[in-house]
Design an enzyme around this catalytic site. Sequence first.
Site, PDB file in Angstrom:
ATOM      1  NE  ARG A   1      -4.750   0.086   8.800  1.00 48.08           N
ATOM      2  CZ  ARG A   1      -3.516  -0.344   8.802  1.00 48.08           C
ATOM      3  NH1 ARG A   1      -3.233  -1.532   9.244  1.00 48.08           N
ATOM      4  NH2 ARG A   1      -2.556   0.434   8.378  1.00 48.08           N
TER       5      ARG A   1
ATOM      6  CE  LYS B   1      -2.065  -1.113   3.884  1.00 50.84           C
ATOM      7  NZ  LYS B   1      -1.357  -2.370   4.207  1.00 50.84           N
TER       8      LYS B   1
ATOM      9  NE  ARG C   1       2.243  -4.805  11.051  1.00 49.55           N
ATOM     10  CZ  ARG C   1       3.303  -4.634  10.251  1.00 49.55           C
ATOM     11  NH1 ARG C   1       4.473  -5.111  10.587  1.00 49.55           N
ATOM     12  NH2 ARG C   1       3.172  -3.977   9.130  1.00 49.55           N
TER      13      ARG C   1
ATOM     14  NE  ARG D   1       6.250  -0.220   9.988  1.00 48.08           N
ATOM     15  CZ  ARG D   1       5.114  -0.240   9.312  1.00 48.08           C
ATOM     16  NH1 ARG D   1       5.012   0.398   8.161  1.00 48.08           N
ATOM     17  NH2 ARG D   1       4.063  -0.884   9.767  1.00 48.08           N
TER      18      ARG D   1
ATOM     19  NE  ARG E   1       7.928  -2.436   6.040  1.00 48.82           N
ATOM     20  CZ  ARG E   1       6.632  -2.248   6.269  1.00 48.82           C
ATOM     21  NH1 ARG E   1       5.873  -1.718   5.347  1.00 48.82           N
ATOM     22  NH2 ARG E   1       6.102  -2.613   7.415  1.00 48.82           N
TER      23      ARG E   1
HETATM   24  P1  AP5 Z   1       4.887  -1.611   1.780  1.00 47.10           P
HETATM   25  O1  AP5 Z   1       4.567  -0.763   0.597  1.00 47.10           O
HETATM   26  O2  AP5 Z   1       5.666  -0.999   2.890  1.00 47.10           O
HETATM   27  O3  AP5 Z   1       3.537  -2.327   2.326  1.00 47.10           O
HETATM   28  P2  AP5 Z   1       2.325  -1.754   3.162  1.00 47.10           P
HETATM   29  O4  AP5 Z   1       1.095  -2.431   2.665  1.00 47.10           O
HETATM   30  O5  AP5 Z   1       2.334  -0.262   3.165  1.00 47.10           O
HETATM   31  O6  AP5 Z   1       2.730  -2.348   4.568  1.00 47.10           O
HETATM   32  P3  AP5 Z   1       2.635  -1.735   6.029  1.00 47.10           P
HETATM   33  O7  AP5 Z   1       3.354  -2.739   6.888  1.00 47.10           O
HETATM   34  O8  AP5 Z   1       3.145  -0.325   6.072  1.00 47.10           O
HETATM   35  O9  AP5 Z   1       1.148  -1.748   6.286  1.00 47.10           O
HETATM   36  P4  AP5 Z   1       0.485  -1.821   7.645  1.00 47.10           P
HETATM   37  O10 AP5 Z   1      -0.885  -1.713   7.221  1.00 47.10           O
HETATM   38  O11 AP5 Z   1       0.776  -3.001   8.478  1.00 47.10           O
HETATM   39  O12 AP5 Z   1       1.213  -0.667   8.488  1.00 47.10           O
HETATM   40  P5  AP5 Z   1       0.837   0.847   8.732  1.00 47.10           P
HETATM   41  O13 AP5 Z   1       2.091   1.601   8.673  1.00 47.10           O
HETATM   42  O14 AP5 Z   1      -0.304   1.267   7.891  1.00 47.10           O
HETATM   43  O15 AP5 Z   1       5.659  -2.905   1.240  1.00 47.10           O
HETATM   44  C1  AP5 Z   1       6.144  -3.884   2.146  1.00 47.10           C
HETATM   45  C2  AP5 Z   1       7.514  -4.411   1.644  1.00 47.10           C
HETATM   46  O16 AP5 Z   1       7.296  -5.090   0.404  1.00 47.10           O
HETATM   47  C3  AP5 Z   1       8.527  -3.289   1.338  1.00 47.10           C
HETATM   48  O17 AP5 Z   1       9.808  -3.744   1.688  1.00 47.10           O
HETATM   49  C4  AP5 Z   1       8.429  -3.092  -0.203  1.00 47.10           C
HETATM   50  O18 AP5 Z   1       9.670  -2.642  -0.743  1.00 47.10           O
HETATM   51  C5  AP5 Z   1       8.048  -4.499  -0.664  1.00 47.10           C
HETATM   52  N1  AP5 Z   1       7.179  -4.509  -1.832  1.00 47.10           N
HETATM   53  C6  AP5 Z   1       6.128  -3.670  -2.096  1.00 47.10           C
HETATM   54  N2  AP5 Z   1       5.520  -4.018  -3.244  1.00 47.10           N
HETATM   55  C7  AP5 Z   1       6.180  -5.118  -3.703  1.00 47.10           C
HETATM   56  C8  AP5 Z   1       5.999  -5.972  -4.848  1.00 47.10           C
HETATM   57  N3  AP5 Z   1       5.024  -5.753  -5.735  1.00 47.10           N
HETATM   58  N4  AP5 Z   1       6.842  -7.014  -4.995  1.00 47.10           N
HETATM   59  C9  AP5 Z   1       7.844  -7.255  -4.092  1.00 47.10           C
HETATM   60  N5  AP5 Z   1       8.068  -6.487  -2.988  1.00 47.10           N
HETATM   61  C10 AP5 Z   1       7.242  -5.436  -2.800  1.00 47.10           C
HETATM   62  O19 AP5 Z   1       0.286   0.782  10.229  1.00 47.10           O
HETATM   63  C11 AP5 Z   1       1.151   0.567  11.332  1.00 47.10           C
HETATM   64  C12 AP5 Z   1       0.313   0.428  12.593  1.00 47.10           C
HETATM   65  O20 AP5 Z   1      -0.415   1.649  12.859  1.00 47.10           O
HETATM   66  C13 AP5 Z   1      -0.758  -0.657  12.532  1.00 47.10           C
HETATM   67  O21 AP5 Z   1      -0.215  -1.907  12.901  1.00 47.10           O
HETATM   68  C14 AP5 Z   1      -1.796  -0.149  13.551  1.00 47.10           C
HETATM   69  O22 AP5 Z   1      -1.381  -0.422  14.882  1.00 47.10           O
HETATM   70  C15 AP5 Z   1      -1.721   1.373  13.354  1.00 47.10           C
HETATM   71  N6  AP5 Z   1      -2.716   1.850  12.359  1.00 47.10           N
HETATM   72  C16 AP5 Z   1      -2.445   2.378  11.138  1.00 47.10           C
HETATM   73  N7  AP5 Z   1      -3.587   2.722  10.512  1.00 47.10           N
HETATM   74  C17 AP5 Z   1      -4.603   2.428  11.362  1.00 47.10           C
HETATM   75  C18 AP5 Z   1      -6.016   2.541  11.274  1.00 47.10           C
HETATM   76  N8  AP5 Z   1      -6.627   3.040  10.191  1.00 47.10           N
HETATM   77  N9  AP5 Z   1      -6.757   2.138  12.331  1.00 47.10           N
HETATM   78  C19 AP5 Z   1      -6.172   1.657  13.454  1.00 47.10           C
HETATM   79  N10 AP5 Z   1      -4.826   1.486  13.594  1.00 47.10           N
HETATM   80  C20 AP5 Z   1      -4.049   1.874  12.548  1.00 47.10           C
END
Ligand code: AP5
Length: 220
Positions: free
Chosen positions: A88, A13, A171, A160, A127
């Site tokens: 979410r 994402k 997660r 991270r 990552r």
């Molecule tokens: P990346 O693009 O970083 O993936 P992502 O989907 O953004 O993963 P996140 O881990 O950031 O999502 P998340 O939802 O767990 O965390 P968030 O920060 O939102 O890609 C991942 C890896 O794959 C990278 O190394 C990239 O290079 C690689 N990659 C990408 N595309 C690829 C491809 N096509 N092929 C190969 N490799 C690829 O949230 C963190 C925390 O915040 C949550 O755990 C929660 O506690 C809180 N939080 C955030 N939003 C909310 C909400 N709305 N409500 C409640 N709590 C929330």
Amino acid sequence: MNLILLGPPGTGKGTQARLIADRLGALHVATGDLFRNAVKQGSELGARAKEYMDRGELVPDDVTIDMLFDRIDQPDAQSGVIFDGFPRTLQQAEALDKALAGKGKAVDAALHITVPDDEIVRRLSGRWLCPDCGAIYQEQTQPPIKAQLCDDCGNELQQRDDDRPAVVRARLEKQRPPTEMLDYYRGQNRLVDIDGAQAPDDVTRDLLAEIERATTRISN
Ligand code: AP5
């Protein structure tokens, strides 16, 4: 346009939201980044969010919604937002629709990226992120040119805290998009499934094609 990127952790994402926001001239808003900034600043919000993030759980809806709405009320968010990691829950989805409707806007498409779990675990264990500009790397598939350094700004890359294997497993267990939220968007013809297991450029191509389709639908 206002677009949302949905999907379990690690489906790409953040990677895709940065590219698409650039391409469309929209603002990229990631609730995970907002929480991590709050943790870095040592704010009360950050301390509260960290407890949940360290356990791999969602931060409560009221806290998350208030924080997101503060961000999208700012002037740079008025011409379009790519929402990354929000909503979410069904409650967050309904709150977002209500807030956008109050501004005469709407979510134009909900782009749901899917990737098999074993690939997600592999991606997250390698990552690396730039703490300064937010660039995202993957040590096997998208490594930086110079080991440990950001290609764009030269800063030292970091991992991270919540990418530790135990937290990744939590997660994945607790943070899949709930069926009721997917059904909410599906029922309004706004949900599109995207195969996130392809190479990054192919995922971008599919996302842009679906965004184009949504634009055509809205203008007709
Ligand atoms: P990346 O693009 O970083 O993936 P992502 O989907 O953004 O993963 P996140 O881990 O950031 O999502 P998340 O939802 O767990 O965390 P968030 O920060 O939102 O890609 C991942 C890896 O794959 C990278 O190394 C990239 O290079 C690689 N990659 C990408 N595309 C690829 C491809 N096509 N092929 C190969 N490799 C690829 O949230 C963190 C925390 O915040 C949550 O755990 C929660 O506690 C809180 N939080 C955030 N939003 C909310 C909400 N709305 N409500 C409640 N709590 C929330």
